[in-house]
Design an enzyme around this catalytic site. Sequence first.
Site, PDB file in Angstrom:
ATOM      1  N   GLY A 287       0.850  -1.183   0.000  1.00 46.23           N
ATOM      2  CA  GLY A 287       0.000   0.000   0.000  1.00 46.23           C
ATOM      3  C   GLY A 287       0.884   1.230   0.000  1.00 46.23           C
TER       4      GLY A 287
ATOM      5  N   GLY B 172       3.408   5.155   4.474  1.00 46.57           N
ATOM      6  CA  GLY B 172       2.840   5.842   5.630  1.00 46.57           C
ATOM      7  C   GLY B 172       1.495   5.338   6.099  1.00 46.57           C
ATOM      8  N   THR B 173       1.045   4.190   5.587  1.00 44.87           N
ATOM      9  CA  THR B 173      -0.264   3.690   6.002  1.00 44.87           C
ATOM     10  C   THR B 173      -0.165   2.747   7.198  1.00 44.87           C
ATOM     11  OG1 THR B 173      -0.064   2.029   4.265  1.00 44.87           O
ATOM     12  CG2 THR B 173      -1.426   3.940   3.793  1.00 44.87           C
ATOM     13  N   GLY B 174       1.060   2.452   7.650  1.00 38.48           N
ATOM     14  CA  GLY B 174       1.199   1.649   8.862  1.00 38.48           C
ATOM     15  C   GLY B 174       1.674   0.223   8.652  1.00 38.48           C
ATOM     16  N   LYS B 175       2.327  -0.055   7.552  1.00 32.91           N
ATOM     17  CA  LYS B 175       2.777  -1.431   7.285  1.00 32.91           C
ATOM     18  C   LYS B 175       3.845  -1.865   8.281  1.00 32.91           C
ATOM     19  CE  LYS B 175       3.735  -0.236   3.054  1.00 32.91           C
ATOM     20  NZ  LYS B 175       3.134   1.104   3.088  1.00 32.91           N
TER      21      LYS B 175
ATOM     22  N   HIS C  83     -19.530  10.225  -8.870  1.00 32.07           N
ATOM     23  CA  HIS C  83     -18.903   9.321  -9.834  1.00 32.07           C
ATOM     24  C   HIS C  83     -18.933   7.878  -9.307  1.00 32.07           C
ATOM     25  CE1 HIS C  83     -15.688   8.403 -12.948  1.00 32.07           C
ATOM     26  NE2 HIS C  83     -15.623   7.352 -12.145  1.00 32.07           N
ATOM     27  N   GLU C  84     -18.434   7.692  -8.090  1.00 30.17           N
ATOM     28  CA  GLU C  84     -18.387   6.333  -7.533  1.00 30.17           C
ATOM     29  C   GLU C  84     -19.782   5.826  -7.198  1.00 30.17           C
ATOM     30  OE1 GLU C  84     -15.752   4.720  -7.879  1.00 30.17           O
ATOM     31  OE2 GLU C  84     -14.439   6.417  -8.300  1.00 30.17           O
TER      32      GLU C  84
ATOM     33  N   HIS D   7     -21.241   4.361 -10.313  1.00 33.50           N
ATOM     34  CA  HIS D   7     -20.798   2.980 -10.562  1.00 33.50           C
ATOM     35  C   HIS D   7     -21.570   1.998  -9.691  1.00 33.50           C
ATOM     36  CE1 HIS D   7     -17.415   3.718 -13.188  1.00 33.50           C
ATOM     37  NE2 HIS D   7     -16.749   4.456 -12.320  1.00 33.50           N
TER      38      HIS D   7
ATOM     39  N   ASP E 267     -11.807   3.966 -16.599  1.00 28.48           N
ATOM     40  CA  ASP E 267     -13.113   3.451 -17.020  1.00 28.48           C
ATOM     41  C   ASP E 267     -13.172   3.393 -18.545  1.00 28.48           C
ATOM     42  OD1 ASP E 267     -13.764   3.557 -14.345  1.00 28.48           O
ATOM     43  OD2 ASP E 267     -14.840   5.457 -14.507  1.00 28.48           O
TER      44      ASP E 267
HETATM   45  P1  ADP Z   1       4.576   2.366   6.209  1.00 22.84           P
HETATM   46  O1  ADP Z   1       5.474   1.284   6.703  1.00 22.84           O
HETATM   47  O2  ADP Z   1       3.271   1.865   5.685  1.00 22.84           O
HETATM   48  O3  ADP Z   1       5.232   3.302   5.253  1.00 22.84           O
HETATM   49  P2  ADP Z   1       4.753   3.205   8.930  1.00 22.84           P
HETATM   50  O4  ADP Z   1       4.259   2.002   9.624  1.00 22.84           O
HETATM   51  O5  ADP Z   1       6.229   3.371   8.855  1.00 22.84           O
HETATM   52  O6  ADP Z   1       4.162   3.270   7.456  1.00 22.84           O
HETATM   53  O7  ADP Z   1       4.086   4.495   9.592  1.00 22.84           O
HETATM   54  C1  ADP Z   1       4.851   5.570  10.054  1.00 22.84           C
HETATM   55  C2  ADP Z   1       4.237   6.164  11.319  1.00 22.84           C
HETATM   56  O8  ADP Z   1       2.966   6.741  11.032  1.00 22.84           O
HETATM   57  C3  ADP Z   1       3.948   5.124  12.366  1.00 22.84           C
HETATM   58  O9  ADP Z   1       5.065   4.899  13.179  1.00 22.84           O
HETATM   59  C4  ADP Z   1       2.784   5.750  13.138  1.00 22.84           C
HETATM   60  O10 ADP Z   1       3.233   6.711  14.050  1.00 22.84           O
HETATM   61  C5  ADP Z   1       2.031   6.461  12.055  1.00 22.84           C
HETATM   62  N1  ADP Z   1       0.977   5.599  11.493  1.00 22.84           N
HETATM   63  C6  ADP Z   1       0.908   5.141  10.215  1.00 22.84           C
HETATM   64  N2  ADP Z   1      -0.184   4.376  10.035  1.00 22.84           N
HETATM   65  C7  ADP Z   1      -0.832   4.334  11.222  1.00 22.84           C
HETATM   66  C8  ADP Z   1      -2.029   3.682  11.679  1.00 22.84           C
HETATM   67  N3  ADP Z   1      -2.785   2.925  10.864  1.00 22.84           N
HETATM   68  N4  ADP Z   1      -2.388   3.852  12.976  1.00 22.84           N
HETATM   69  C9  ADP Z   1      -1.644   4.611  13.808  1.00 22.84           C
HETATM   70  N5  ADP Z   1      -0.511   5.230  13.435  1.00 22.84           N
HETATM   71  C10 ADP Z   1      -0.094   5.121  12.154  1.00 22.84           C
HETATM   72 ZN    ZN Z   2     -14.887   5.438 -12.528  1.00 22.43          ZN
END
Ligand code: ADP
Ligand code: ZN
Length: 508
Positions: free
Chosen positions: A98, A101-104, A317-318, A321, A393
């Site tokens: 993903g 910065g989404t929390g992986k 739009h969505e 669909h 689309d």
């Molecule tokens: P990724 O690995 O997806 O690039 P990170 O896990 O390194 O993202 O996220 C960086 C920081 O952002 C985390 O240490 C946290 O502080 C914050 N963060 C990102 N996603 C979340 C989440 N879903 N819930 C809480 N904090 C989050």
């Molecule tokens: Zn569309």
Amino acid sequence: MVGHWFHWLSNFATTWLPLAFFGILILTAWLLFKTVGMMPRVRPSAIASRSRSQVTWSDVAGVEEVRAELMEVVDFLRDPKRFQRLGAKVPKGLLLYGPPGTGKTLLAKAVAHESGANFYSASASSFVEMFAGLGAARIRKLFAEARKHAPAIVFIDELDAVGAQRSGHGFNREQDQTLNQLLVELDGFEGAEQVVVMGASNRIQDLDPALLRPGRFDRQMLVPPPDLNGREAILGVHTRSKPLGPDVDLNQVARQTSGLTGAELANICNEAAIFAGRRSDAYVTQRDFDNAIERVVAGLQQKKVLTEKERRILAFHEGGHALMAHLMGSAMELQKVTIVSRGEALGYAFYLPEEDRYLHTKEELIDRMVVALAGRAAEEVVFGRVTNGAANDLEKVTDIARSMVFEWGMSESVSSRTLRADNYALSEETKRLRDSEQALLTDTAYTEALRLLKKHRVPLDRLAAALLERETLMRDEVVAMLAGVEAESRASESVGVPRAVAAGQPGA
Ligand code: ADP
Ligand code: ZN
Ligand code: MG
């Protein structure tokens, strides 16, 4: 004098000595326990950091679906026998993917902590600049250590760095060796080993397909940017230890930050606290959050936060669909629809993969085109003009219409020949006819989409309003909102066609 000394001594022997003795005993036991308990976890390793993660589930918010799936992994690592008794195989290779910065990374650390497993992590980007063979050697050692200290998790962050598809030119031997070693290690597992390999990547589409094959990173989980509820929950996590003023409304903050990731939201909370600190205030106020949002959003390179107007267009739009998928009956099963952007695409409607169907009637194919064009049609119906948001689309629709005319003999005037582009025998006139037939199919589908959306404007408005409010609607919610709206598909009567063909009857 002597009596006094003696009294003191006997007092010491009977009261203080045993007490001190027990004190030392307890202290020693505690130290011993602590060292034994911690040693295998904190001892630094030259190969990769092995550590005990401090991140818990409560630090991760807004990604419930992924979290629920990862809890299975945690269960397994906590009590592998429970699953092995039943003949279940170890979930072995998990890939979190993903946008950044989404929390992986955060999720991987939480899995490590919650499962109590030894956690070996390495960032693949650190392998890349190594001397010949070193990257591969590191991978080998990493896995050997993890096997020795099972149950364990091997986490390879930024997998793209070694796993990027081998490019034909500029062939990088070192990177290939590292990747090959990783593949060897992934294949070298037997089911009984309690080692789970997790990877994280921002760009799954760039990964070498060899990594994604069965038995390797074969369980792939999207970690998407959070929706409205998710953002509010993440803001909650990152303000847990900050004193908030009574005027702070995190729901309001979440509304202003559509499209931002967890990392960006964490950044906003931090910036807000800094603004408050500069004022030497005891509380963070709503003003501080407003300023922080402005600063963080301005600092982003690409524009990710939609204006209110753009959100409205996207919602219609969505919504278009989703409504059309419903009107077209069972042609496609909608799983969810959202206006939260994912990578380059802004919103998206997500359909379940089709099961075992290779034959499609002409009507079904037309239905699909109508669904795919319903996003743009909704924009036109509601706003009177269209945006550039429908490129994907249009591509899909063009492909379908092209195949129908060129390959499947499904146009009005040419019904029993293929008109393939590589057929040089086609006359100019036939080519013109072919192109106009293709255009006729797509134009007809678009007109049909416009007609149906005008007819069903009320449910369209309802869906769009719900999307603006909640940003993501699951299948059940869409179905509930559209209860009473009848399907309009022409294909619904011809669902039995594949069977008819099998029985040797002429197709409907
Ligand atoms: P990724 O690995 O997806 O690039 P990170 O896990 O390194 O993202 O996220 C960086 C920081 O952002 C985390 O240490 C946290 O502080 C914050 N963060 C990102 N996603 C979340 C989440 N879903 N819930 C809480 N904090 C989050
Ligand atoms: Zn569309
Ligand atoms: Mg990361």
